[in-house]
Design a protein around this motif. Sequence first.
Motif, PDB file in Angstrom:
ATOM      1  N   THR A  87      71.326   1.914 -93.607  1.00  0.00           N
ATOM      2  CA  THR A  87      71.430   3.865 -91.943  1.00  0.00           C
ATOM      3  C   THR A  87      69.621   3.794 -91.708  1.00  0.00           C
ATOM      4  O   THR A  87      69.006   3.555 -92.344  1.00  0.00           O
ATOM      5  CB  THR A  87      72.367   3.833 -92.125  1.00  0.00           C
ATOM      6  N   PRO A  88      69.971   4.541 -90.359  1.00  0.00           N
ATOM      7  CA  PRO A  88      68.433   4.621 -90.150  1.00  0.00           C
ATOM      8  C   PRO A  88      68.420   6.455 -90.746  1.00  0.00           C
ATOM      9  O   PRO A  88      66.943   6.444 -91.090  1.00  0.00           O
ATOM     10  CB  PRO A  88      69.033   5.969 -88.721  1.00  0.00           C
ATOM     11  N   GLU A  89      69.028   6.504 -91.922  1.00  0.00           N
ATOM     12  CA  GLU A  89      69.054   7.841 -92.637  1.00  0.00           C
ATOM     13  C   GLU A  89      68.230   6.904 -94.185  1.00  0.00           C
ATOM     14  O   GLU A  89      67.521   7.790 -94.721  1.00  0.00           O
ATOM     15  CB  GLU A  89      69.966   8.606 -93.300  1.00  0.00           C
ATOM     16  N   MET A  90      68.397   6.092 -94.147  1.00  0.00           N
ATOM     17  CA  MET A  90      68.187   4.775 -95.484  1.00  0.00           C
ATOM     18  C   MET A  90      66.550   4.576 -94.887  1.00  0.00           C
ATOM     19  O   MET A  90      66.072   4.888 -95.945  1.00  0.00           O
ATOM     20  CB  MET A  90      69.041   4.018 -96.154  1.00  0.00           C
ATOM     21  N   HIS A  91      66.814   4.232 -93.680  1.00  0.00           N
ATOM     22  CA  HIS A  91      65.396   3.850 -93.159  1.00  0.00           C
ATOM     23  C   HIS A  91      64.040   4.931 -93.728  1.00  0.00           C
ATOM     24  O   HIS A  91      63.418   5.131 -93.664  1.00  0.00           O
ATOM     25  CB  HIS A  91      65.584   3.103 -92.056  1.00  0.00           C
ATOM     26  N   PHE A 129      62.699   1.495-103.942  1.00  0.00           N
ATOM     27  CA  PHE A 129      63.003   1.838-102.486  1.00  0.00           C
ATOM     28  C   PHE A 129      64.781   1.937-102.879  1.00  0.00           C
ATOM     29  O   PHE A 129      65.070   1.127-103.515  1.00  0.00           O
ATOM     30  CB  PHE A 129      62.389   0.663-101.239  1.00  0.00           C
ATOM     31  N   HIS A 130      65.728   1.984-101.784  1.00  0.00           N
ATOM     32  CA  HIS A 130      66.580   2.009-101.445  1.00  0.00           C
ATOM     33  C   HIS A 130      67.552   1.323-100.977  1.00  0.00           C
ATOM     34  O   HIS A 130      66.692   1.238 -99.347  1.00  0.00           O
ATOM     35  CB  HIS A 130      67.455   3.367-101.161  1.00  0.00           C
ATOM     36  N   GLY A 131      69.144   1.012-100.899  1.00  0.00           N
ATOM     37  CA  GLY A 131      69.374   0.062 -99.846  1.00  0.00           C
ATOM     38  C   GLY A 131      68.688  -1.433 -99.347  1.00  0.00           C
ATOM     39  O   GLY A 131      67.681  -2.201-100.362  1.00  0.00           O
ATOM     40  N   ALA A 132      69.221  -1.900 -98.359  1.00  0.00           N
ATOM     41  CA  ALA A 132      68.474  -3.475 -98.060  1.00  0.00           C
ATOM     42  C   ALA A 132      68.278  -3.655 -96.475  1.00  0.00           C
ATOM     43  O   ALA A 132      68.110  -2.248 -95.764  1.00  0.00           O
ATOM     44  CB  ALA A 132      70.135  -4.078 -97.751  1.00  0.00           C
ATOM     45  N   PRO A 133      67.617  -4.611 -95.953  1.00  0.00           N
ATOM     46  CA  PRO A 133      66.867  -4.389 -94.837  1.00  0.00           C
ATOM     47  C   PRO A 133      68.112  -4.125 -93.476  1.00  0.00           C
ATOM     48  O   PRO A 133      67.329  -3.267 -92.816  1.00  0.00           O
ATOM     49  CB  PRO A 133      66.753  -6.134 -94.858  1.00  0.00           C
ATOM     50  N   PHE A 134      68.607  -4.177 -93.727  1.00  0.00           N
ATOM     51  CA  PHE A 134      70.024  -3.575 -92.936  1.00  0.00           C
ATOM     52  C   PHE A 134      70.719  -2.261 -93.284  1.00  0.00           C
ATOM     53  O   PHE A 134      72.029  -1.792 -92.786  1.00  0.00           O
ATOM     54  CB  PHE A 134      71.099  -4.694 -92.414  1.00  0.00           C
ATOM     55  N   GLN A 191      59.732   8.238 -96.960  1.00  0.00           N
ATOM     56  CA  GLN A 191      59.641   8.609 -98.010  1.00  0.00           C
ATOM     57  C   GLN A 191      58.920   8.754 -99.059  1.00  0.00           C
ATOM     58  O   GLN A 191      57.774   9.444 -99.008  1.00  0.00           O
ATOM     59  CB  GLN A 191      60.708   9.831 -97.292  1.00  0.00           C
ATOM     60  N   ILE A 192      59.619   7.914 -99.485  1.00  0.00           N
ATOM     61  CA  ILE A 192      59.808   7.088-100.618  1.00  0.00           C
ATOM     62  C   ILE A 192      57.523   6.539-100.707  1.00  0.00           C
ATOM     63  O   ILE A 192      57.277   6.453-101.273  1.00  0.00           O
ATOM     64  CB  ILE A 192      60.621   6.494-100.848  1.00  0.00           C
ATOM     65  N   ARG A 193      57.669   5.421 -99.549  1.00  0.00           N
ATOM     66  CA  ARG A 193      56.345   4.735 -99.477  1.00  0.00           C
ATOM     67  C   ARG A 193      55.696   5.333 -99.600  1.00  0.00           C
ATOM     68  O   ARG A 193      54.949   5.260-100.437  1.00  0.00           O
ATOM     69  CB  ARG A 193      56.376   4.017 -97.769  1.00  0.00           C
ATOM     70  N   VAL A 194      55.450   7.038 -98.651  1.00  0.00           N
ATOM     71  CA  VAL A 194      54.687   8.099 -98.685  1.00  0.00           C
ATOM     72  C   VAL A 194      54.425   8.696 -99.896  1.00  0.00           C
ATOM     73  O   VAL A 194      52.993   8.701-100.357  1.00  0.00           O
ATOM     74  CB  VAL A 194      54.679   8.796 -98.022  1.00  0.00           C
ATOM     75  N   THR A 195      55.485   8.901-100.852  1.00  0.00           N
ATOM     76  CA  THR A 195      55.337   9.852-102.148  1.00  0.00           C
ATOM     77  C   THR A 195      54.567   8.371-103.263  1.00  0.00           C
ATOM     78  O   THR A 195      53.703   8.459-103.763  1.00  0.00           O
ATOM     79  CB  THR A 195      56.745   9.708-102.851  1.00  0.00           C
TER      80      THR A 195
END
Length: 87
Positions: free
Chosen positions: A45-49, A38-43, A54-58
């Motif tokens: 951007t909406p694009e990152m979420h 997964f990319h980023g942190a809990p906080f 999408q990564i979770r589905v993959t």
Amino acid sequence: MVFTWAMTASQYLGLSSALIGALGAAITGLSSYALEPFHGAPFGTPEMHERNRQIRVTNVWRIRGQRAGMALITIGFVLQAASVLTS
């Protein structure tokens, strides 16, 4: 010498074991052995979420493929054991 297509039960089990095991190995290989991180942190951007969703589905599909492949490989080993026992 006459060539016939007659096979014994042990040979049928061995052949099906090889085919199912090869199919399982192919599915496992195509499903990759590693999950995408997964990319980023809990906080983020909406694009990152959205990207993480999408990564979770993959990753779910990869896990399913890995499990299905390993199940087929296991079935192949069981069939091979049955082949050895019937020969």
